[in-house]
Design a protein around this motif. Structure first.
Motif, PDB file in Angstrom:
ATOM      1  N   SER A 167      56.853  83.106  66.871  1.00  0.00           N
ATOM      2  CA  SER A 167      57.391  81.909  65.967  1.00  0.00           C
ATOM      3  C   SER A 167      57.056  82.097  64.562  1.00  0.00           C
ATOM      4  O   SER A 167      57.609  82.143  63.703  1.00  0.00           O
ATOM      5  CB  SER A 167      56.889  80.789  66.499  1.00  0.00           C
ATOM      6  N   THR A 168      55.612  82.806  64.024  1.00  0.00           N
ATOM      7  CA  THR A 168      55.211  83.018  62.886  1.00  0.00           C
ATOM      8  C   THR A 168      56.228  84.033  62.221  1.00  0.00           C
ATOM      9  O   THR A 168      56.285  83.921  60.911  1.00  0.00           O
ATOM     10  CB  THR A 168      53.861  83.176  62.840  1.00  0.00           C
ATOM     11  N   PHE A 169      55.855  85.153  63.026  1.00  0.00           N
ATOM     12  CA  PHE A 169      56.826  86.492  62.394  1.00  0.00           C
ATOM     13  C   PHE A 169      58.499  85.905  61.999  1.00  0.00           C
ATOM     14  O   PHE A 169      58.939  86.284  60.862  1.00  0.00           O
ATOM     15  CB  PHE A 169      56.781  87.395  63.011  1.00  0.00           C
ATOM     16  N   GLU A 170      58.951  85.377  63.023  1.00  0.00           N
ATOM     17  CA  GLU A 170      60.520  84.680  62.917  1.00  0.00           C
ATOM     18  C   GLU A 170      60.376  83.918  61.531  1.00  0.00           C
ATOM     19  O   GLU A 170      61.550  83.942  60.717  1.00  0.00           O
ATOM     20  CB  GLU A 170      60.674  84.077  64.145  1.00  0.00           C
ATOM     21  N   ASP A 171      59.538  82.859  61.415  1.00  0.00           N
ATOM     22  CA  ASP A 171      59.370  82.079  60.154  1.00  0.00           C
ATOM     23  C   ASP A 171      59.534  82.806  58.716  1.00  0.00           C
ATOM     24  O   ASP A 171      60.280  82.849  57.947  1.00  0.00           O
ATOM     25  CB  ASP A 171      58.316  81.467  60.420  1.00  0.00           C
ATOM     26  N   LEU A 172      58.482  83.916  59.030  1.00  0.00           N
ATOM     27  CA  LEU A 172      58.384  84.738  57.892  1.00  0.00           C
ATOM     28  C   LEU A 172      59.646  85.519  57.374  1.00  0.00           C
ATOM     29  O   LEU A 172      60.095  85.862  56.252  1.00  0.00           O
ATOM     30  CB  LEU A 172      57.188  86.011  57.988  1.00  0.00           C
ATOM     31  N   SER A 173      60.384  86.149  58.653  1.00  0.00           N
ATOM     32  CA  SER A 173      61.774  86.867  58.228  1.00  0.00           C
ATOM     33  C   SER A 173      62.519  85.960  58.156  1.00  0.00           C
ATOM     34  O   SER A 173      63.513  86.483  57.122  1.00  0.00           O
ATOM     35  CB  SER A 173      61.829  87.626  59.755  1.00  0.00           C
ATOM     36  N   SER A 174      62.790  84.845  58.772  1.00  0.00           N
ATOM     37  CA  SER A 174      64.090  83.950  58.314  1.00  0.00           C
ATOM     38  C   SER A 174      64.015  83.462  57.019  1.00  0.00           C
ATOM     39  O   SER A 174      65.042  83.156  56.391  1.00  0.00           O
ATOM     40  CB  SER A 174      64.264  83.157  59.594  1.00  0.00           C
ATOM     41  N   THR A 175      62.972  83.016  56.585  1.00  0.00           N
ATOM     42  CA  THR A 175      62.926  82.418  55.322  1.00  0.00           C
ATOM     43  C   THR A 175      62.672  83.393  54.018  1.00  0.00           C
ATOM     44  O   THR A 175      62.576  82.846  52.833  1.00  0.00           O
ATOM     45  CB  THR A 175      61.512  81.367  55.406  1.00  0.00           C
ATOM     46  N   GLY A 176      62.286  84.697  54.361  1.00  0.00           N
ATOM     47  CA  GLY A 176      62.367  85.582  53.387  1.00  0.00           C
ATOM     48  C   GLY A 176      60.977  85.475  52.753  1.00  0.00           C
ATOM     49  O   GLY A 176      60.375  86.008  51.618  1.00  0.00           O
ATOM     50  N   ASN A 177      59.917  84.856  53.416  1.00  0.00           N
ATOM     51  CA  ASN A 177      58.511  84.757  52.996  1.00  0.00           C
ATOM     52  C   ASN A 177      57.643  85.828  53.445  1.00  0.00           C
ATOM     53  O   ASN A 177      56.618  86.004  53.137  1.00  0.00           O
ATOM     54  CB  ASN A 177      57.890  83.577  53.571  1.00  0.00           C
ATOM     55  N   LEU A 178      58.005  86.891  53.752  1.00  0.00           N
ATOM     56  CA  LEU A 178      57.311  88.043  54.264  1.00  0.00           C
ATOM     57  C   LEU A 178      56.643  88.864  52.857  1.00  0.00           C
ATOM     58  O   LEU A 178      55.636  88.984  52.939  1.00  0.00           O
ATOM     59  CB  LEU A 178      58.149  89.070  55.048  1.00  0.00           C
ATOM     60  N   GLY A 179      57.452  88.596  51.852  1.00  0.00           N
ATOM     61  CA  GLY A 179      56.789  88.896  50.678  1.00  0.00           C
ATOM     62  C   GLY A 179      55.539  88.173  50.109  1.00  0.00           C
ATOM     63  O   GLY A 179      54.860  88.721  49.150  1.00  0.00           O
ATOM     64  N   VAL A 180      55.312  87.029  50.651  1.00  0.00           N
ATOM     65  CA  VAL A 180      53.906  86.412  50.225  1.00  0.00           C
ATOM     66  C   VAL A 180      52.912  87.356  50.536  1.00  0.00           C
ATOM     67  O   VAL A 180      51.730  87.170  50.106  1.00  0.00           O
ATOM     68  CB  VAL A 180      53.931  84.817  50.716  1.00  0.00           C
TER      69      VAL A 180
END
Length: 259
Positions: free
Chosen positions: A132-145
């Motif tokens: 769920s956390t990785f999906e959150d990072l990917s879907s919201t574009g927050n992986l760059g944080v």
């Protein structure tokens, strides 16, 4: 500098003695330039404060994501360990049933071994990690944080490996199903599952033992399929567990750096 421009403005406002046009223009020009500089300085300060606030929020967000990833991957390790334990238990029931079928020993023991196999040995392994956390990072574009690009790449690679492992589990299941299904449609093995008495009725232990041994080659071939699937999935779970442990170590190291 601010005091300097305030002083000039104050002089312009309170000065009683008329100044020459050139003098007044010079003072007003200095004053105007000063006001512009003050506005620019104010804007720059405001932008800097805003950048600081944004950076602080990003750092906090990164911290929270790292903590969530650690918690979820630690839970995955527990899940993988339990799955390995269950699959090993299933394989042990397969070995025990094979020995009982090949041994003309006690029929009562054979019935117990077959029931154990039906309860623990012939289930299909499944791979269901927390994503769920990785999906959150990917879907919201927050992986760059996550600022460290090496860590970011490691996280992406880790969850890609999760997908690869899941697909391999499905391949094993899809391979075993066509081999497995006829056993349950063409034999009465299900009546030896202890909770199925009310459907098939009870038979004597001797008759049940004789029937099982008569079809032992078929039962053993079926059990061999599950043994192979279980063993392959155990190996995959061990590999993904090792990788997950390494990721957790890396995430915790990054979290300590931030603290």
């Amino acid at each position: 500098m601010i005091k300097f421009f305030r002083k000039i403005r104050q002089q312009l406002l309170t000065e009683n003695k008329p100044a020459s046009p050139a003098g007044r223009f010079s003072k007003y020009l200095i004053y105007a330039i000063g006001e512009i500089i003050l506005v620019v300085i104010g804007i720059l300060i405001a932008l800097q404060i805003n950048n600081w606030n944004e950076l602080r929020k990003q750092n906090k967000q990164e911290h929270l994501y790292l903590e969530r990833l650690i918690v979820e991957n630690k839970q995955d390790l527990v899940t993988f360990e339990k799955s390995i334990e269950d699959l090993n238990k299933g394989n042990q029931t397969i070995k025990d049933m094979g020995e009982a079928l090949n041994d003309n020993g006690q029929d009562s023991l054979l019935l117990i071994r077959v029931n154990d196999y039906l309860t623990f040995g012939c289930h299909y392994p499944f791979f269901n990690p927390s994503t769920s956390t990785f999906e959150d990072l990917s879907s919201t574009g927050n992986l760059g944080v996550i600022k460290d690009t090496d860590l970011r790449d490691l996280i992406v690679s880790h969850y890609a490996n999760y997908k690869f492992t899941e697909s391999n589990f499905e391949v094993n299941t899809n391979w075993a199903l066509p081999i497995d299904a006829p056993l349950y449609t063409e034999t009465d093995i299900l009546k030896y599952e202890s909770t199925a008495d009310f459907l098939f009725g009870k038979s004597t232990i001797a008759i049940a033992g004789s029937d099982l041994r008569k079809n032992k080659d078929r039962y053993i071939r079926n059990a061999a399929v599950h043994y192979w699937v279980n063993t392959d999935c155990i190996d995959m779970l061990k590999e993904v567990s090792d990788e997950t442990a390494r990721l957790i170590e890396r995430l915790e190291f990054e979290l300590k750096k931030e603290d």
